[in-house]
Write a protein that holds these residues in place. Structure first.
Motif, PDB file in Angstrom:
ATOM      1  N   ILE A 227      38.630  53.836  35.106  1.00 51.48           N
ATOM      2  CA  ILE A 227      38.707  52.895  36.232  1.00 51.48           C
ATOM      3  C   ILE A 227      39.220  51.539  35.766  1.00 51.48           C
ATOM      4  CG2 ILE A 227      37.308  51.609  37.895  1.00 51.48           C
ATOM      5  CD1 ILE A 227      35.533  54.094  38.129  1.00 51.48           C
ATOM      6  N   SER A 230      42.944  51.675  34.776  1.00 51.00           N
ATOM      7  CA  SER A 230      43.798  51.669  35.974  1.00 51.00           C
ATOM      8  C   SER A 230      43.814  50.280  36.607  1.00 51.00           C
ATOM      9  CB  SER A 230      43.285  52.706  36.979  1.00 51.00           C
ATOM     10  OG  SER A 230      43.245  53.988  36.405  1.00 51.00           O
ATOM     11  N   VAL A 299      38.755  47.141  46.471  1.00 50.06           N
ATOM     12  CA  VAL A 299      39.084  48.569  46.544  1.00 50.06           C
ATOM     13  C   VAL A 299      38.404  49.338  45.417  1.00 50.06           C
ATOM     14  CG1 VAL A 299      40.963  50.233  46.348  1.00 50.06           C
ATOM     15  CG2 VAL A 299      41.256  48.193  47.746  1.00 50.06           C
ATOM     16  N   THR A 300      38.420  48.767  44.214  1.00 53.22           N
ATOM     17  CA  THR A 300      37.855  49.467  43.060  1.00 53.22           C
ATOM     18  C   THR A 300      36.341  49.586  43.166  1.00 53.22           C
ATOM     19  OG1 THR A 300      39.644  48.621  41.664  1.00 53.22           O
ATOM     20  CG2 THR A 300      37.706  49.492  40.554  1.00 53.22           C
ATOM     21  N   SER A 301      35.676  48.473  43.486  1.00 51.02           N
ATOM     22  CA  SER A 301      34.209  48.482  43.487  1.00 51.02           C
ATOM     23  C   SER A 301      33.615  49.169  44.708  1.00 51.02           C
ATOM     24  CB  SER A 301      33.685  47.051  43.396  1.00 51.02           C
ATOM     25  OG  SER A 301      34.132  46.288  44.507  1.00 51.02           O
ATOM     26  N   LEU A 303      35.349  51.456  46.910  1.00 53.59           N
ATOM     27  CA  LEU A 303      35.899  52.764  47.264  1.00 53.59           C
ATOM     28  C   LEU A 303      36.007  53.713  46.078  1.00 53.59           C
ATOM     29  CD1 LEU A 303      38.752  51.683  49.718  1.00 53.59           C
ATOM     30  CD2 LEU A 303      36.460  52.479  50.291  1.00 53.59           C
ATOM     31  N   ILE A 304      36.608  53.238  44.988  1.00 53.97           N
ATOM     32  CA  ILE A 304      36.906  54.137  43.874  1.00 53.97           C
ATOM     33  C   ILE A 304      35.660  54.429  43.040  1.00 53.97           C
ATOM     34  CG2 ILE A 304      38.274  54.425  41.777  1.00 53.97           C
ATOM     35  CD1 ILE A 304      40.442  52.742  43.075  1.00 53.97           C
ATOM     36  N   GLU A 305      34.944  53.392  42.639  1.00 58.06           N
ATOM     37  CA  GLU A 305      33.769  53.598  41.789  1.00 58.06           C
ATOM     38  C   GLU A 305      32.686  54.451  42.446  1.00 58.06           C
ATOM     39  OE1 GLU A 305      33.596  49.880  38.633  1.00 58.06           O
ATOM     40  OE2 GLU A 305      32.574  49.685  40.561  1.00 58.06           O
ATOM     41  N   VAL A 307      33.027  56.868  44.476  1.00 55.87           N
ATOM     42  CA  VAL A 307      33.481  58.263  44.521  1.00 55.87           C
ATOM     43  C   VAL A 307      33.464  58.887  43.131  1.00 55.87           C
ATOM     44  CG1 VAL A 307      35.452  59.756  45.024  1.00 55.87           C
ATOM     45  CG2 VAL A 307      34.858  57.892  46.589  1.00 55.87           C
ATOM     46  N   ILE A 308      33.915  58.131  42.119  1.00 57.73           N
ATOM     47  CA  ILE A 308      34.074  58.700  40.781  1.00 57.73           C
ATOM     48  C   ILE A 308      32.756  58.742  40.018  1.00 57.73           C
ATOM     49  CG2 ILE A 308      35.181  58.353  38.535  1.00 57.73           C
ATOM     50  CD1 ILE A 308      37.609  57.330  39.943  1.00 57.73           C
TER      51      ILE A 308
END
Length: 623
Positions: A227, A230, A299-301, A303-305, A307-308
């Motif tokens: 993460i 990216s 977006v990273t904190s 949405l992405i984190e 999910v992953i």
């Protein structure tokens, strides 16, 4: 004994912290090596699964990882040197912006304040000049001859001055490489030694726990590395499009600093913004840089984190702040980067190793108290406001009957256990009963609960009970208060009666709650049982059934026309209910609030098919 144990624990903690601080030069490379080994373990394991020997797999993965790190460092060093050469070019841009900002105050309060300060400075300077003026005499001295001699061993001295600053980083790097390789090669041996230290009484369970912890940590660190990498790539590419010089450096720095909780993204933003101010004569580049960081971070904190790697690292927010402060104080900036990984390791080990459980309690994100323990504590503290928030949160995802059975009933059982041990005084029991009654009243007045439950009989499920309407009640249940709920003896019995009454009333059955004092000989004659179709005796204490017998006999003698339900809230199984029910001639018994509510709804409705369904679903839910 307790004071001695506390002092010993504090002394051990002080010794450990002092050792961590004094040995930081040795422990820092080891900590970095452990974090890198967690990240490199999955690729090594993947190569081993493809029948690659362990030594070759470790060597290949380690060489590739450190080659990428060194290449990244060399590129960053080249970019930084190039940026340093170009910094003087940006001086004119900064000066112009400062003059422009100063121009905003022309003719206004800023300029007037500046003029006042200048006048005061001139007056003070004039006064000091009159008192301090003295003739200055320049003394001429003879020139001093200078002779340049080359010392012996000058070449070696120069070489030592060049090499000495590099010895520390090179030694640290070498130690990290060696430790990473040995940790990857001797992973099982290190695990066995940790098992021996933690306790070898349950080797299979401890081995499985440590293997699970290692896998979880490896996945966590790899996910965080992916993460943040990216994030750094997108930051670097975005800064390149904006026009920020050395965008590669700032992208790498943003990715690395993002390992620091909370303040990492802010630190990564400072340098690009400062450079944008220096490069761009206007302010558009600054705004685009800030928007780039904010947008990617959101977006990273958000949405992405999630999910992953899930919604959190397993640490409480306060633990993250404390850990970052502690490790930064102990090991400096590197400790700030390692704060979260090191604390996550401690928490994961605490969840699997009994000797380290206190780390999970202190630093983990799991509640320190269970739902029932929290309910009990809030009742003792006479805090219905926080209790109603807990109830609302639970009921919105479950049901009111589930809250009564999973939170209230175990909480009352904890209180009964303390009462049997003699540590719950009568005054606290009264406070607890009053707070439970206040909580019940708050729940009854909350409109969100009525919207939460379903009104349709056909949508009955095992976990929910429907709300009856007036035309669905049986003729005997259409009086003002057809249901009587009364506590057997104690304040805890009365608290349970209040919760059952709220549960039943919220499902459409009128109910009346009476105090246990009404069962006394001097009060039983004043107990109005006309129009009562069913009487429920509420008891948390089932170890002394004499009080249940007494209450049941008196109620049956006063209202033989009404049915009797025994609410035995601390009974472990239905055997106790069967025995007590047969002894007092009760029509029904229940050991959970859901079961009691289902029986009451069955008796209250005229729909016999629905009544049978209620009983069947209640039994299934209890099972």
């Amino acid at each position: 004994m307790n004071s001695s144990s506390t002092l010993n624990g504090m002394l051990i903690a002080v010794i450990i912290v002092a050792a961590l601080y004094l040995a930081r030069e040795v422990l820092l490379p080891i900590a970095l090596a452990c974090i890198l080994s967690f990240m490199l373990a999955p690729p090594v394991r993947m190569l081993q699964n493809h029948r690659v020997p362990r030594g070759l797999a470790v060597a290949a993965v380690a060489l590739l990882a450190f080659f990428l790190i060194f290449m990244l460092g060399s590129i960053m060093a080249h970019q930084v040197s190039h940026l340093a050469k170009n910094l003087p070019r940006y001086e004119s841009t900064i000066s112009a912006k400062i003059e422009r900002l100063q121009g905003f105050g022309t003719g206004g309060s800023l300029e007037r304040a500046q003029q006042v300060l200048e006048d005061l400075s001139k007056q003070l300077g004039a006064g000091q000049q009159k008192s301090a003026e003295e003739p200055i005499v320049e003394e001429k001295s003879a020139p001093i001859p200078v002779e340049v001699q080359e010392p012996k061993g000058a070449l070696l001295h120069i070489l030592s001055r060049l090499i000495n600053p590099l010895l520390g980083p090179l030694a640290t790097t070498a130690i990290i490489i060696v430790f990473v390789i040995f940790i990857l090669l001797m992973r099982e041996d290190l695990r066995d030694r940790l098992i021996r230290l933690a306790g070898a009484t349950d080797i299979p369970h401890t081995t499985a726990a440590l293997d699970d912890a290692a896998r979880r940590l490896s996945r966590l660190f790899l996910a965080q590395l992916a993460i943040n990498t990216s994030f750094g790539i997108f930051i670097g590419f975005g800064l390149f499009l904006i026009g920020i010089p050395s965008s590669f450096v700032w992208g790498v720095l943003a990715g690395v600093l993002r390992f620091i909780p909370f303040i990492g993204p802010i630190l990564g933003l400072i340098f690009p913004v400062a450079l944008a101010i220096s490069v761009d004569p206007g302010w558009s580049m600054v705004l685009w840089t800030i928007l780039l960081f904010l947008g990617l971070e959101v977006v990273t904190s958000q949405l992405i984190e999630p999910v992953i790697q899930g919604h959190s690292t397993g640490l409480s927010p306060i633990a993250v702040v404390v850990a970052a402060t502690f490790w930064a104080w102990l090991w400096g900036p590197v400790g700030l980067v390692l704060a979260v990984p090191l604390t996550v390791i401690l928490v994961v080990l605490g969840r699997h190793v009994d000797a380290l459980e206190f780390f999970d309690v202190l630093l983990g994100d799991k509640p320190a108290l269970s739902q029932a323990q929290g309910f009990y504590q809030r009742m003792l503290a006479r805090d219905p406001v926080e209790a109603i928030e807990q109830a609302k949160s639970y009921i919105m995802t479950h049901s009111l009957a589930g809250y009564c059975d999973e939170v209230v009933r175990p909480g009352l059982m904890l209180a009964q256990r303390d009462a049997e041990r003699g540590i719950l005084e009568d005054e606290k029991k009264i406070h607890m009963r009053e707070t439970v009654e206040s909580l019940s009243a708050d729940i009854a007045h909350e409109h969100w609960l009525a919207r939460r439950e379903t009104h349709e009989l056909t949508t009955l499920s095992a976990a929910k009970l429907p709300i009856l309407t007036a035309d669905q009640l049986a003729p005997a249940w259409r009086s003002a208060k057809p249901l009587l709920v009364i506590g057997t003896r104690t304040e805890l019995d009365q608290a349970a009666a209040a919760m059952l009454a709220t549960l039943v009333e919220m499902h459409g059955v009128p109910v009346r709650v009476e105090r246990a004092e009404m069962l006394a000989a001097c009060n039983i004659a004043n107990l109005d049982l006309s129009g009562v179709a069913l009487m429920c005796v509420s008891s948390v204490d089932v170890k002394t059934p004499a009080h249940i017998h007494f209450a049941a006999r008196r109620l049956k003698s006063r209202a033989p026309h009404a049915k009797l339900l025994l609410g035995l809230w601390s009974a472990k199984d239905e055997k106790t209910g069967i025995e007590l029910g047969e002894a007092v001639g009760a029509d029904h018994f229940a050991i959970t609030f859901h079961q009691a509510a289902a029986i009451i709804l069955q008796e209250a409705t005229t729909d016999h098919e629905y009544a049978a369904k209620v009983t069947e679903r209640a039994s299934a839910a209890h099972a």
